[in-house]
Design a protein around this motif. Structure first.
Motif, short mmCIF file in Angstrom:
data_model
loop_
_atom_site.label_atom_id
_atom_site.label_comp_id
_atom_site.label_asym_id
_atom_site.label_seq_id
_atom_site.Cartn_x
_atom_site.Cartn_y
_atom_site.Cartn_z
N VAL A 198 -44.46 -18.40 6.67
CA VAL A 198 -45.57 -19.98 7.35
C VAL A 198 -47.32 -19.38 6.60
O VAL A 198 -47.57 -20.35 6.46
CB VAL A 198 -45.46 -20.18 8.55
CG1 VAL A 198 -46.42 -21.10 8.53
CG2 VAL A 198 -43.83 -21.15 8.71
N CYS A 199 -47.77 -18.40 7.05
CA CYS A 199 -48.89 -18.49 6.45
C CYS A 199 -49.48 -18.47 5.00
O CYS A 199 -50.42 -18.24 5.19
CB CYS A 199 -49.20 -16.73 7.49
SG CYS A 199 -49.84 -16.74 8.92
N MET A 200 -47.78 -17.77 4.61
CA MET A 200 -48.41 -17.23 3.17
C MET A 200 -48.27 -18.97 1.94
O MET A 200 -49.49 -18.88 0.57
CB MET A 200 -47.95 -16.73 1.88
CG MET A 200 -47.71 -15.33 2.45
SD MET A 200 -48.93 -14.56 2.02
CE MET A 200 -48.81 -14.59 0.20
N GLN A 201 -47.74 -19.76 2.44
CA GLN A 201 -47.53 -21.29 2.39
C GLN A 201 -49.01 -22.01 2.58
O GLN A 201 -49.31 -22.93 1.98
CB GLN A 201 -46.69 -22.01 3.44
CG GLN A 201 -45.37 -21.70 3.14
CD GLN A 201 -44.17 -22.48 3.64
OE1 GLN A 201 -44.41 -23.92 4.39
NE2 GLN A 201 -43.10 -22.30 3.40
N MET A 202 -48.99 -21.67 4.22
CA MET A 202 -50.54 -22.06 4.49
C MET A 202 -51.60 -21.67 3.24
O MET A 202 -53.17 -22.12 2.85
CB MET A 202 -51.59 -21.95 6.13
CG MET A 202 -50.59 -23.06 7.15
SD MET A 202 -50.67 -22.82 8.48
CE MET A 202 -50.75 -21.01 9.09
#
Length: 355
Positions: A267-271
């Motif tokens: 999720v962090c990488m998507q953001m």
């Protein structure tokens, strides 16, 4: 216009042939790309065929009228000519709009970030109201929403909340929401009954694929910590929450909403990809100058775009001077009317530029 439309129809027919080719069908990525292009061109080709058909029918009827001697036949041919000529202006207008180059980002899913700004606790409550407004809107569109990270406020609402929206052409609709939203009302936290102005910022980021943004793992600092939100037995017992810092830009993202460290890291990488993509787009837009920044639809998060006034039951979008009602938009189901008006103004501006 005829030559241009004939070329579009020929290209569309070639696209149909490619889609029926087994070699193309076996390449999922290429097949998906061509299928999207096919879907995008279908309405334009339908309108183009109708337009060219009307022109052809007019030409044939005029030739027949020239040779006709019977009064009834002449009247019938003249009526056919008039009916087809009446179709042309609207078809021309529709085709011009469909010929406006689309924003390649319009097809993307989005990450939406809402942050409380000026106004203390009331700003956080307002951020929560905006989140609920988008929840209702997203449900009405049959889109999928996933909360990525949130920081609830003790008074209610959120200091910040980020969520992902997936569906058909999500960014093409949600992009109009970027900017500063302002509310004027008596706060729940105010005992004196005085009207207060509070603000929250909304950032709508097109989701970036790994192809769009390449991130060097050496540029990342990854920290893990105990989650304090949802997560069942893992909360406060395992280091499932993740914070990633992109060192070259000092961009920080974090997530604790997912159940595992692996899920929160993804999720962090998507953001992070979305934020770095936004930075790159802002750079490109700055290079294009004032004409680009004047367009509706890609509001800067520092630009005041809309005021929600409870005492007057009024919502005003300042970009186009569009008015609706507070209860209808913030508390009801009328956000789509505001966005439709913005989209129509955007199309009109682009059409005027093209002409």
């Amino acid at each position: 216009m005829r030559d241009k439309l004939e070329k579009i129809i020929i290209a569309f027919e070639e696209l149909e042939k490619k889609l029926s080719d087994p070699a193309v069908a076996s390449d999922i990525k290429e097949f998906t790309r061509l299928n999207k292009e096919y879907a995008h061109q279908t309405d334009l080709v339908k309108a183009a065929r109708e337009y060219l058909g009307a022109l052809d029918d007019i030409d044939v009827a005029k030739e027949m009228l020239h040779d006709a001697t019977d009064a009834d036949e002449k009247e019938m041919l003249q009526m056919e000519i008039s009916e087809n000529e009446a179709k042309l202006p609207q078809l021309e207008e529709d085709i011009k709009i469909m010929l406006i180059p689309g924003d390649p980002m319009d097809e993307k899913d989005t990450i939406v970030e809402i942050r409380s700004a000026a106004g203390g606790d009331e700003a956080a409550i307002f951020a929560g109201d905006l989140f609920k407004m988008y929840q209702r809107f997203i449900e009405s569109k049959k889109w999928k929403m996933t909360v990525l990270d949130s920081s609830p406020s003790e008074a209610g609402g959120f200091k910040s909340i980020e969520f992902k929206v997936e569906g058909d052409k999500v960014y093409s609709v949600m992009k109009y929401e970027s900017g500063v939203h302002r509310v004027q009302r008596v706060p729940k936290t105010e005992s004196q009954g005085r009207i207060q102005t509070s603000t929250a910022t909304v950032a709508v980021l097109p989701e970036a694929d790994e192809i769009d943004i390449q991130i060097n793992q050496a540029d990342l600092r990854v920290d893990t910590y105990c989650a304090s939100g949802p997560g069942g037995q893992c909360v406060n017992t395992t280091y499932s929450a993740v914070r990633i810092t992109h060192l070259p830009t000092n961009t920080v993202v974090q997530s604790q909403e997912q159940r595992s460290q692996i899920q929160n890291r993804e999720v962090c990488m998507q953001m992070l990809r979305a934020r770095l993509y936004e930075m790159e787009l802002e750079k490109q837009q700055a290079e294009l100058g004032a004409e680009r920044s004047a367009q509706i639809g890609h509001g800067n998060r520092s630009e005041k775009i809309r005021t929600y006034n409870l005492p007057q039951d009024r919502v005003t979008d300042h970009r186009i001077g569009f008015n609706s009602t507070y209860n209808g938009v913030l508390l009801g189901d009328q956000l789509s009317g505001v966005i439709d008006a913005l989209a129509a103004a955007d199309r009109a501006a682009k059409l005027a530029e093209a002409v």
